[in-house]
Design an enzyme around this catalytic site. Structure first.
Site, mmCIF file in Angstrom:
data_model
loop_
_atom_site.group_PDB
_atom_site.id
_atom_site.type_symbol
_atom_site.label_atom_id
_atom_site.label_comp_id
_atom_site.label_asym_id
_atom_site.label_seq_id
_atom_site.Cartn_x
_atom_site.Cartn_y
_atom_site.Cartn_z
ATOM 1 N N LYS A 176 31.343 44.458 37.188
ATOM 2 C CA LYS A 176 32.200 45.636 36.933
ATOM 3 C C LYS A 176 33.263 45.669 38.029
ATOM 4 C CE LYS A 176 33.460 49.987 37.558
ATOM 5 N NZ LYS A 176 34.894 50.032 37.841
ATOM 6 N N GLU A 251 28.961 47.137 51.085
ATOM 7 C CA GLU A 251 29.985 46.759 52.067
ATOM 8 C C GLU A 251 31.054 47.834 51.977
ATOM 9 O OE1 GLU A 251 30.154 44.478 54.248
ATOM 10 O OE2 GLU A 251 28.524 43.158 53.610
ATOM 11 N N CYS A 285 39.273 45.886 54.472
ATOM 12 C CA CYS A 285 38.199 46.583 55.205
ATOM 13 C C CYS A 285 38.256 46.172 56.663
ATOM 14 C CB CYS A 285 36.822 46.212 54.688
ATOM 15 S SG CYS A 285 36.677 46.273 52.947
ATOM 16 N N GLU A 384 39.028 56.120 58.069
ATOM 17 C CA GLU A 384 39.654 54.953 57.448
ATOM 18 C C GLU A 384 40.820 55.400 56.566
ATOM 19 O OE1 GLU A 384 37.650 52.673 54.289
ATOM 20 O OE2 GLU A 384 38.099 50.884 55.483
HETATM 21 C C1 UN1 Z 1 37.809 42.958 52.899
HETATM 22 O O1 UN1 Z 1 38.769 43.449 53.460
HETATM 23 O O2 UN1 Z 1 37.101 43.656 52.167
HETATM 24 O O3 UN1 Z 1 38.225 38.758 56.898
HETATM 25 C C2 UN1 Z 1 37.459 41.520 52.970
HETATM 26 C C3 UN1 Z 1 39.093 39.032 56.089
HETATM 27 C C4 UN1 Z 1 38.979 38.475 54.687
HETATM 28 C C5 UN1 Z 1 38.033 39.293 53.870
HETATM 29 C C6 UN1 Z 1 38.306 40.753 53.930
HETATM 30 N N1 UN1 Z 1 38.534 37.119 54.777
HETATM 31 O O4 UN1 Z 1 40.033 39.743 56.365
#
Ligand code: UN1
Length: 495
Positions: A176, A251, A285, A384
């Site tokens: 999804k 995550e 992230c 965030e």
């Molecule tokens: C994310 O932002 O959810 O390390 C993943 C990084 C990428 C992955 C980010 N290889 O910025």
């Protein structure tokens, strides 16, 4: 006939459009053009997809892992052949600049290839027995049907992190994706289908989290849920999954600090900061959202930053000379502008702080790279934002830098720039998070290493790396007694 593709759901190896299904479209965040139309899936569609995945499970489980790996190797090959068109789809649907979109697809290829090799490992352990003529060992078994719920910011890499790891372990999947990158998800699924994955092993249901996501989490046949997204949704997913005692892997967010010490290589730190804070328009992230800057280099470094920010090119993400593209959606733009308004009240705006308008900017969601100088503890320094907004915090010492770095609810990535090797290793020890970079920015994780974080960033598990299989396997402990008599553990201790 519309001028854009109308995509169905992928269930049991077929693209299907349920009769009378409601539809939604995705749009290019740089131009407003429609990219594609997709089915707004319902609980009934989820029921069909989970049934297909459950039916396909016994055969897929019985397929030797190296053969599963063979199919993944072909998936990687297909993704390589289609890298350029898929990267363009990523840019058109999500807005990241084309070089980063190619990186997104490359990360998918790398991980699928890496997991193909895992088909010849999937290691268990052998452990000595306390009894004679007895073997003790562990084997890994798939969990069953698993749900992969993925975000829009890495619309090809993150789905593959989950799908390839789940499949190599012998699970079947219902996928999804985030609604605003449904075309990218379609391309991912097509690659698996073209590579010859058996029908029902991977199924796609597009649609709202409240309909599709919830129905997936509630279905008792779904034994694990892997979710990447925002912390609020993650909390709901976790609580919902807990009702049925499901394994839920999360995550979630980050508020990733870059510490720049007074002995840092400042030009190097500046390059890292620009990439970490404004790459992907700050929508990773792992994005650098806090610069924790030593007071002795504070003015000098910010002066260097001002100069470079003035030269950043913002605009069409398909143009290879563009540094920063649009943010991904109207919702994103709204949330980021709200945070900028908060920042204006509680901190000092140094650069940016507005939406870009005029000409082609009016068609999309473009926000000027924004820098605030702030005390630690303001909302913009702790929450965030997920956009091109950087909070700069001045500190007098390494100790204070670490205190500030750790004093947030997240713990995903971090970075320190220093030339002092002792201090670098102290930081590796001191920073409370899942990833620490020394003299490199907070973004750019590689697939062969674990990825994840502490505190509210998740539930403690890791994706990627060889540990990726932990999430998708059950460990079975096996005792084989070949003594031909009843031996009692803990009781038969004598010679
Ligand atoms: C994310 O932002 O959810 O390390 C993943 C990084 C990428 C992955 C980010 N290889 O910025």
């Amino acid at each position: 006939m519309s001028s854009y593709p109308e995509i169905g759901l992928f269930i049991g190896g077929k693209w299907v459009s349920p009769l009378g299904a409601a539809r939604f479209t995705t749009r290019n965040p740089a131009s407003g053009e429609v990219v594609g139309s997709f089915v707004a899936g319902t609980a009934k569609d989820v029921e069909a997809a989970v049934s297909a995945a459950a039916a396909a499970f016994p055969r897929w489980k019985a397929t030797p892992p190296p053969m599963r790996g063979e199919i993944l190797r072909r998936v990687a090959q297909v993704l390589k052949e289609r890298k350029e068109p898929i990267a363009r789809t990523v840019t058109q649907e999500m807005g990241k600049v084309i070089a980063e979109a190619r990186g997104d697809v490359q990360e998918a290829i790398d991980f699928v290839e890496y997991m193909a090799g895992e088909g010849r490992r999937l290691f268990g352990e052998t452990v000595p027995s306390e009894l004679r003529s007895k073997f003790c060992l562990t084997v890994r078994q798939p969990k069953g049907v698993v749900a992969c719920i993925t975000p829009w910011n890495f619309p090809t890499a993150i789905p593959n992190w989950k799908i390839a790891a789940a499949l190599i372990c012998g699970n079947t999947v219902v996928f999804k994706p985030a609604s605003n990158t449904a075309m990218c998800a379609t391309e991912v699924v097509k690659a698996y289908d073209s590579a010859g994955l058996p029908a029902g092993v991977l199924n796609l249901v597009t649609g709202a989290g409240s309909a599709v996501g919830n129905a997936l989490i509630d279905d008792p046949r779904v034994r694990a849920v892997s979710f990447t997204g925002g912390v609020e949704t993650g909390r709901t997913v976790n609580v919902r999954g807990a009702q049925d005692l499901k394994a839920v892997h999360l995550e979630l967010g980050g508020k990733n600090p870059m510490i720049v010490m007074d002995d840092a290589n400042l030009p190097l730190a500046l390059e890292g900061l620009l990439f970490g804070a404004f790459g992907t328009a700050g929508q990773r992230c792992t994005a650098t959202s806090r610069l924790i800057l030593h007071e002795k280099v504070y003015d000098e470094f910010l002066g260097m930053l001002d100069e470079r920010l003035g030269r950043l090119k913002i605009g069409d993400p398909l143009d290879p000379s563009t540094d920063v593209g649009p943010v991904a959606s109207a919702d994103q733009e709204k949330k980021i502008l709200e945070y900028i308004a908060i920042g204006r009240r509680e901190a000092t705006l140094r650069t940016g702080g507005h939406k870009l308008t005029g000409g082609n900017f009016d068609k999309g969601f473009f926000i000027a790279p924004t820098v605030f100088e702030t005390a630690h503890g303001t909302r913009i320094s702790k929450e965030e934002i997920f956009g091109p907004v950087l909070s700069v915090i001045k500190v007098p010492s390494y100790e204070e830098a670490v205190r500030v770095a750790n004093d947030v609810e997240y713990g995903l990535s971090s970075a320190i720039y220093t030339r002092d090797v002792n201090r670098a290793f102290r930081a590796v020890d001191d920073l409370e998070c899942g990833i620490t970079y020394v003299n490199a920015p907070t973004i750019g994780a590689e697939v062969q290493l674990p990825f994840g974080g502490t505190k509210h960033t998740g539930t403690g598990g890791r994706e990627a790396g060889s540990v990726a299989i932990e999430e998708f396997t059950e460990i079975k402990t096996v005792f084989v007694d070949f003594s031909d008599r009843l031996q009692k553990a803990q009781i038969d201790t004598a010679e």
